[in-house]
Design a protein around this motif. Structure first.
Motif, PDB file in Angstrom:
ATOM      1  N   LYS A 117       0.868  -1.181   0.000  1.00 20.84           N
ATOM      2  CA  LYS A 117       0.000   0.000   0.000  1.00 20.84           C
ATOM      3  C   LYS A 117       0.905   1.230   0.000  1.00 20.84           C
ATOM      4  CE  LYS A 117      -3.472   2.276   2.982  1.00 20.84           C
ATOM      5  NZ  LYS A 117      -2.618   3.361   3.512  1.00 20.84           N
ATOM      6  N   THR A 118       0.768   2.083  -0.999  1.00 21.51           N
ATOM      7  CA  THR A 118       1.738   3.165  -1.208  1.00 21.51           C
ATOM      8  C   THR A 118       1.161   4.565  -1.016  1.00 21.51           C
ATOM      9  OG1 THR A 118       1.242   3.060  -3.576  1.00 21.51           O
ATOM     10  CG2 THR A 118       3.127   1.771  -2.784  1.00 21.51           C
ATOM     11  N   ARG A 148      -7.290  -1.349  -5.504  1.00 20.81           N
ATOM     12  CA  ARG A 148      -6.217  -0.403  -5.848  1.00 20.81           C
ATOM     13  C   ARG A 148      -4.817  -1.021  -5.825  1.00 20.81           C
ATOM     14  NH1 ARG A 148      -6.385   4.872  -6.698  1.00 20.81           N
ATOM     15  NH2 ARG A 148      -4.535   6.165  -6.411  1.00 20.81           N
ATOM     16  N   TRP A 149      -4.522  -1.906  -4.885  1.00 26.57           N
ATOM     17  CA  TRP A 149      -3.142  -2.369  -4.708  1.00 26.57           C
ATOM     18  C   TRP A 149      -3.020  -3.862  -4.986  1.00 26.57           C
ATOM     19  CZ3 TRP A 149      -4.981   1.138  -0.770  1.00 26.57           C
ATOM     20  CH2 TRP A 149      -4.462   2.433  -0.926  1.00 26.57           C
ATOM     21  N   TYR A 199      -2.742  -5.407   3.406  1.00 20.45           N
ATOM     22  CA  TYR A 199      -2.492  -4.176   2.646  1.00 20.45           C
ATOM     23  C   TYR A 199      -1.650  -3.242   3.512  1.00 20.45           C
ATOM     24  CZ  TYR A 199      -5.879  -6.031  -0.618  1.00 20.45           C
ATOM     25  OH  TYR A 199      -6.525  -6.837  -1.533  1.00 20.45           O
ATOM     26  N   ASN A 217       2.271  -9.312  -9.096  1.00 26.27           N
ATOM     27  CA  ASN A 217       0.906  -8.816  -8.956  1.00 26.27           C
ATOM     28  C   ASN A 217      -0.053  -9.967  -8.649  1.00 26.27           C
ATOM     29  OD1 ASN A 217       1.506  -6.150  -9.332  1.00 26.27           O
ATOM     30  ND2 ASN A 217       0.840  -6.062 -11.466  1.00 26.27           N
TER      31      ASN A 217
END
Length: 445
Positions: free
Chosen positions: A318-319, A340-341, A397, A421
């Motif tokens: 999680k960025t 999203r991640w 996450y 991924n």
């Protein structure tokens, strides 16, 4: 005087003595022994088997549970002395109570005071007229943030003091003398603190675990924004969530609240839920090749020796921080963590920052990632089952910046294999998104 007259006098004196002991707050316990608590204690090491023994004496007011044929509270004391390598408890400067729970065998009080492990405290008993009952009972904080108090007849509230005659604040007692658990599967959510917005992460977490069969949630809040509290309180409104608020009287960093959360939730969920998940706000546990939910999985656990089910961890990078407020339906599709991640680590080794589902009636001491001491069964010590990734896994996450996690831990994670991924399960993502959107629209539109 006849012989029968003397017998009658003696009988009357005995009756008066018994009544006097009852009125002075003599120890009270019932004769209904629950299977979940009539077990001895053992840790993960090779400890000799011991058993709870119920001593049914002539008076129910003097009967009590025993461990290894000694008073259970003395057994607790011996464990404290042995595990902490101390000869006697120290005197605390203060003690702050959180909640109190009444079981068949004792009243367990949880606390929030930091660095009080192995300290002497006194249990103070209050009746329905707010009058203290009898002499204070000397106890201690062990395990950490937990105090065991003997039961007394007529007790309606209980408090803790650091001195035998010191000040104390009585609190009401939560009933845990249940005939059977109210829930098959519940969840203890890690304590909520920090400044990052949590409304979307919280909703996704709740809705994910509801789809996995979780029937009830417990959460501790140290601080949360009013915006986040809107959705938290909505889950309280619908009866799915209970909240305990944490108030600081010591000086500690926010992350130190996690152990308070774990200690209280271990007792909070005990006997109310058959199985309890201990996990963080940003973790999603689910079954992989096993065709069913977590609830389906624990229902198939027929071995009564299993007290803990441990899942291995996979970290999803999680960025970014979560959005502050709801701005529309498209935002949800973009910002739900499961959407999203995707950049994912290899799967951690067994036990490495793992999380567990436990039967809290069988766990005496709990750490963040695992139980550290069990109540053993009458025959064999309780065990922990490790779930293979082919059956189930945790998607965590994990924010790279909060707590400098990336700088501290990322290199260590690389030993579990290259990043790639991965996706939240396709069979679940559609329904999860639908449920998240429905709740958000109800609360924030």
């Amino acid at each position: 005087m006849t012989k029968s007259f003397y017998i009658a006098v003696i009988y009357l004196v005995v009756i008066l003595l018994v009544l006097d002991r009852m009125n002075t707050g003599q120890l009270f316990s019932t004769g209904d022994v629950r299977a979940e608590v009539s077990r001895s204690l053992v840790d993960h090491s090779n400890v000799s088997q011991s058993r709870f023994q119920y001593n049914s004496s002539t008076s129910s007011f003097s009967s009590q549970y025993l461990i290894n044929s000694i008073d259970r509270f003395e057994w607790y004391r011996q464990q404290m002395y042995s595990n902490l390598n101390i000869k006697k408890p120290e005197t605390a400067s203060n003690i702050s109570t959180l909640y109190a729970y009444e079981f068949e065998h004792e009243i367990t009080v949880t606390t929030t005071s930091w660095k009080r492990l192995g300290y002497r405290v006194y249990c103070r008993y209050v009746d329905r007229n707010d009058l203290e009952i009898g002499e204070p009972f000397e106890s201690f904080t062990y395990p950490e943030y937990i105090v065991a108090c003997k039961k007394r007849k007529g007790t309606r509230k209980i408090g803790l003091s650091v001195g035998k005659n010191g000040e104390f604040q009585p609190i009401p007692i939560v009933d845990r003398m249940l005939k059977k658990p109210k829930y098959e599967l519940s969840m203890c959510i890690s304590a909520i603190y920090g400044s990052e917005p949590k409304w979307l992460m919280f909703i996704e977490m709740i809705e994910h675990f509801k789809m996995q069969g979780v029937q009830h949630f417990y959460v501790h809040i140290f601080n949360a924004s009013n915006y986040d509290l809107r959705v938290i309180n909505d889950y309280v409104r619908t009866g799915e969530l209970e909240v305990h608020y944490l108030i600081e009287r010591d000086s500690r960093t926010d992350d130190r609240w996690q152990k308070v959360n774990i200690a209280d939730c271990l007792i909070w969920s005990r006997l109310e839920s058959k199985w309890t998940i201990f996990a963080d706000l940003d973790e999603r546990i689910y079954m992989t090749n096993y065709t069913g939910t977590i609830l389906d999985y624990v229902r198939e656990v027929k071995n009564e020796d299993v007290a803990s089910i441990q899942f291995r961890q996979q970290w999803i990078m999680k960025t970014e921080l979560m959005p502050e407020k709801y701005e529309g339906e498209k935002q949800i599709d973009t910002w739900m963590p499961t959407h999203r991640w995707h950049n994912s680590s290899g799967i951690g080794s067994p036990g490495h920052t793992a999380k567990c589902i436990i039967d809290s009636s069988k766990v005496f001491k709990m750490f963040i990632h695992r139980p550290t001491q069990f109540f053993p069964s009458l025959n064999r010590p309780y065990i922990q089952k490790v779930v293979n990734p082919e059956e189930g896994i945790i998607r965590h996450y994990r924010d790279q910046n909060l707590g400098s996690w990336g700088r501290k831990w990322l290199k260590g994670i690389l030993k579990f294999g290259p990043f790639r991924n991965t996706n939240y399960p396709e069979r679940l993502i559609g329904k999860l998104t639908e449920n998240v959107k429905r709740r958000i629209k109800y609360v924030y539109r």
